[in-house]
Design a protein around this motif. Structure first.
Motif, short mmCIF file in Angstrom:
data_model
loop_
_atom_site.label_atom_id
_atom_site.label_comp_id
_atom_site.label_asym_id
_atom_site.label_seq_id
_atom_site.Cartn_x
_atom_site.Cartn_y
_atom_site.Cartn_z
N LEU A 21 0.82 -1.21 0.00
CA LEU A 21 0.00 0.00 0.00
C LEU A 21 0.86 1.26 0.00
CD1 LEU A 21 -2.72 -1.11 2.55
CD2 LEU A 21 -3.12 -0.61 0.13
N ARG A 22 2.02 1.20 0.65
CA ARG A 22 2.91 2.36 0.70
C ARG A 22 3.45 2.72 -0.68
NH1 ARG A 22 2.27 4.88 5.66
NH2 ARG A 22 2.29 3.33 7.33
N LEU A 23 3.38 1.78 -1.62
CA LEU A 23 3.86 2.07 -2.97
C LEU A 23 2.99 3.11 -3.67
CD1 LEU A 23 4.90 -1.49 -4.18
CD2 LEU A 23 6.42 0.46 -3.82
N ALA A 24 1.87 3.47 -3.09
CA ALA A 24 1.08 4.58 -3.64
C ALA A 24 1.89 5.87 -3.60
CB ALA A 24 -0.22 4.74 -2.86
N ASP A 25 2.88 5.93 -2.70
CA ASP A 25 3.74 7.12 -2.58
C ASP A 25 5.00 7.01 -3.43
OD1 ASP A 25 2.00 8.22 -0.67
OD2 ASP A 25 2.99 7.12 0.95
N TYR A 26 5.17 5.89 -4.13
CA TYR A 26 6.39 5.69 -4.91
C TYR A 26 6.46 6.68 -6.07
CZ TYR A 26 9.73 3.33 -7.99
OH TYR A 26 10.79 3.05 -8.81
N GLN A 27 7.60 7.31 -6.24
CA GLN A 27 7.77 8.33 -7.27
C GLN A 27 8.90 7.99 -8.24
OE1 GLN A 27 5.70 11.02 -7.70
NE2 GLN A 27 4.48 10.11 -6.07
N GLY A 28 9.30 6.74 -8.30
CA GLY A 28 10.41 6.34 -9.15
C GLY A 28 9.99 6.06 -10.57
N GLU A 29 10.88 5.41 -11.30
CA GLU A 29 10.67 5.17 -12.72
C GLU A 29 9.99 3.83 -13.02
OE1 GLU A 29 11.01 7.49 -15.02
OE2 GLU A 29 11.44 8.71 -13.25
N ALA A 30 9.66 3.07 -11.99
CA ALA A 30 8.93 1.82 -12.19
C ALA A 30 7.43 2.08 -12.13
CB ALA A 30 9.33 0.79 -11.14
N ARG A 31 6.67 1.17 -12.70
CA ARG A 31 5.21 1.18 -12.60
C ARG A 31 4.79 -0.06 -11.82
NH1 ARG A 31 1.02 0.53 -17.74
NH2 ARG A 31 -0.91 0.46 -16.50
N PRO A 32 4.68 0.04 -10.49
CA PRO A 32 4.35 -1.14 -9.69
C PRO A 32 2.88 -1.53 -9.82
CG PRO A 32 4.56 0.79 -8.28
CD PRO A 32 4.92 1.24 -9.66
N VAL A 33 2.63 -2.82 -9.94
CA VAL A 33 1.28 -3.38 -9.99
C VAL A 33 1.18 -4.42 -8.88
CG1 VAL A 33 -0.40 -4.66 -11.37
CG2 VAL A 33 1.09 -2.97 -12.47
N ILE A 34 0.27 -4.23 -7.95
CA ILE A 34 0.17 -5.09 -6.78
C ILE A 34 -0.70 -6.31 -7.09
CG2 ILE A 34 -0.36 -5.21 -4.33
CD1 ILE A 34 1.78 -3.09 -5.24
N LEU A 35 -0.21 -7.49 -6.78
CA LEU A 35 -0.98 -8.72 -6.90
C LEU A 35 -1.44 -9.12 -5.51
CD1 LEU A 35 0.65 -8.59 -9.56
CD2 LEU A 35 0.79 -11.09 -9.50
N GLY A 36 -2.76 -9.15 -5.33
CA GLY A 36 -3.29 -9.50 -4.02
C GLY A 36 -4.80 -9.40 -3.98
N ASP A 37 -5.35 -9.70 -2.84
CA ASP A 37 -6.80 -9.64 -2.64
C ASP A 37 -7.22 -8.19 -2.44
OD1 ASP A 37 -9.25 -9.58 -0.75
OD2 ASP A 37 -9.26 -11.64 -1.50
N ARG A 38 -8.14 -7.71 -3.28
CA ARG A 38 -8.57 -6.31 -3.21
C ARG A 38 -9.16 -5.98 -1.84
NH1 ARG A 38 -10.50 -2.10 -6.50
NH2 ARG A 38 -10.09 -3.25 -8.43
N ASP A 39 -10.01 -6.85 -1.32
CA ASP A 39 -10.65 -6.58 -0.03
C ASP A 39 -9.62 -6.53 1.09
OD1 ASP A 39 -13.12 -6.47 -1.27
OD2 ASP A 39 -13.59 -8.57 -0.87
N LEU A 40 -8.64 -7.41 1.04
CA LEU A 40 -7.58 -7.40 2.04
C LEU A 40 -6.83 -6.07 2.02
CD1 LEU A 40 -5.52 -8.74 4.05
CD2 LEU A 40 -4.30 -9.53 2.02
N LEU A 50 -4.90 4.84 5.83
CA LEU A 50 -4.25 5.25 4.58
C LEU A 50 -5.31 5.57 3.54
CD1 LEU A 50 -1.42 2.56 4.35
CD2 LEU A 50 -1.24 4.89 5.23
N ASP A 51 -5.17 6.71 2.89
CA ASP A 51 -6.08 7.10 1.82
C ASP A 51 -5.45 6.69 0.50
OD1 ASP A 51 -8.06 8.19 0.27
OD2 ASP A 51 -7.40 10.26 0.54
N VAL A 52 -5.74 5.48 0.07
CA VAL A 52 -5.13 4.92 -1.13
C VAL A 52 -6.22 4.56 -2.13
CG1 VAL A 52 -3.69 3.08 -2.08
CG2 VAL A 52 -3.18 4.01 0.19
N GLU A 53 -6.10 5.06 -3.34
CA GLU A 53 -7.04 4.72 -4.41
C GLU A 53 -6.56 3.44 -5.09
OE1 GLU A 53 -8.74 6.38 -8.70
OE2 GLU A 53 -7.31 7.57 -7.53
N LEU A 54 -7.38 2.39 -5.03
CA LEU A 54 -7.06 1.13 -5.69
C LEU A 54 -7.78 1.07 -7.02
CD1 LEU A 54 -7.50 -1.32 -2.66
CD2 LEU A 54 -5.40 -0.22 -3.44
N CYS A 55 -7.04 0.76 -8.08
CA CYS A 55 -7.67 0.65 -9.39
C CYS A 55 -7.16 -0.59 -10.10
CB CYS A 55 -7.41 1.90 -10.24
SG CYS A 55 -5.69 2.20 -10.61
N ASP A 56 -7.97 -1.12 -11.00
CA ASP A 56 -7.58 -2.32 -11.73
C ASP A 56 -6.46 -2.01 -12.72
OD1 ASP A 56 -9.45 -3.96 -10.48
OD2 ASP A 56 -11.03 -3.40 -11.90
#
Length: 329
Positions: A21-40, A50-56
């Motif tokens: 979830l902290r990767l929402a603040d990541y500002q580097g040159e990678a495009r991270p995509v999280i694999l996991g349970d959305r509800d979790l 944490l105010d994090v917008e989750l998108c597909d």
């Protein structure tokens, strides 16, 4: 387009989901995509405030950096921070399988992995000794090399292992001339191909105290390690050693190498983690794909507290992107 890095969220009861979830603040040159349970992920975000917008994840559209892209894979059972559930063991492996499939197909440039709990996966009925061995088996790779790396005040420190998750009593028999030679070849090749070091200098540790003391404290240096080093030096590799492990990690010795090859797990990683813990990463060398990871475990006691440091995961994602970029050159 930034390189797409698949990030597996790891053991759901551990700190992996909140680090992701902290990767929402990541500002580097990678495009991270999280694999996991959305509800979790959503529940853990609420728990931590944490105010994090989750998108597909949409492969063809690089989303705004304030959003966190995810690929939803469902838990088998609801997860509570800090409480292991063996029925979720298969879920953890499903995350790895999905990330690996995407790397092989080219959907992802690389994968970075949050920590898993080996014990609970084994309790689920799956023999599992670690990410390194699992990914080697899944890609039919005969031998892979585990390397941890991190930045220190004196520059980067990279420590690879000849043997990994073995009881200490089994280590000497595992270090054969063939294994040592293959390990050095993989390390040398990936230092060139994935790290861009044209002529890698590798420091090789001895197995025994004082590197065997001329045979008085063991014969492995004389009978196994030195002959392999001499053979590969004859091919042009820059190899030094075998070095006594108790002095190999001193600054004057480390300054003469680009990487260290230790003979067993704690011989190399104790020094590496002392110098870089929380910011170091794990890299699997020899795979047909790029895989990096954090240098720590699931930290169940910290799960859900918001106290876990995301530094290692940030660096794992960044290094995966750097290696992917070098691969394109």
């Amino acid at each position: 387009m930034r390189p797409v890095i698949a990030v597996t969220s790891g053991e759901p009861a551990g700190i992996g989901p909140e680090l992701c979830l902290r990767l929402a603040d990541y500002q580097g040159e990678a495009r991270p995509v999280i694999l996991g349970d959305r509800d979790l992920l959503a529940e853990r975000a609420r728990q931590l405030g944490l105010d994090v917008e989750l998108c597909d994840f949409c492969p063809k559209s690089d989303v705004h950096r304030s959003s966190l892209e995810i690929i939803h894979l469902p838990l088998a059972e609801p997860s509570v921070a800090g409480k292991l559930e063996a029925r979720n063991g298969a879920y953890v492996l499903a995350l790895l399988d999905r990330a690996l499939a995407g790397c092989v197909s080219g959907e992802f440039a690389a994968m970075a992995t949050a920590p898993v709990h080996k014990g609970v996966i084994n309790e689920a009925g799956v023999h599992f000794t670690g990410h390194t061995e699992y990914l080697a088996e899944k890609t039919a790779t005969p031998l892979v090399v585990m390397m941890l790396a991190g930045d220190t005040s004196r520059g980067p420190l990279r420590v690879a292992l000849t043997s990994t998750h073995l009881p200490l009593k089994d280590v000497p028999a595992a270090i054969t001339p063939a294994i040592l030679e293959q390990t050095l070849r993989i390390l040398h090749a990936d230092l060139r191909g994935k790290y861009g070091i044209a002529e890698p200098r590798i420091l090789v540790a001895g197995l025994n105290p004082h590197a065997g003391e001329g045979g008085y404290l063991g014969m492995e240096e004389i009978e196994v390690i030195t002959p392999v080093l001499e053979k590969l030096r004859g091919e042009g590799m820059q190899l030094s050693g075998p070095h006594p492990a108790d002095t190999m990690f001193t600054p004057p010795v480390l300054a003469r190498g680009d990487a260290v090859l230790a003979m067993y797990h704690d011989q190399g990683l104790t020094a590496l983690k002392y110098a870089t813990f929380g910011q170091g990463i794990n890299v699997t060398l020899g795979l047909p794909i790029i895989r990096t990871s954090v240098d720590h475990g699931t930290a169940l006691e910290l799960a859900g507290t918001g106290q876990a440091d995301p530094g290692s995961l940030f660096e794992a994602v960044a290094e995966a992107a750097r290696m992917a970029s070098r691969k394109k050159l």
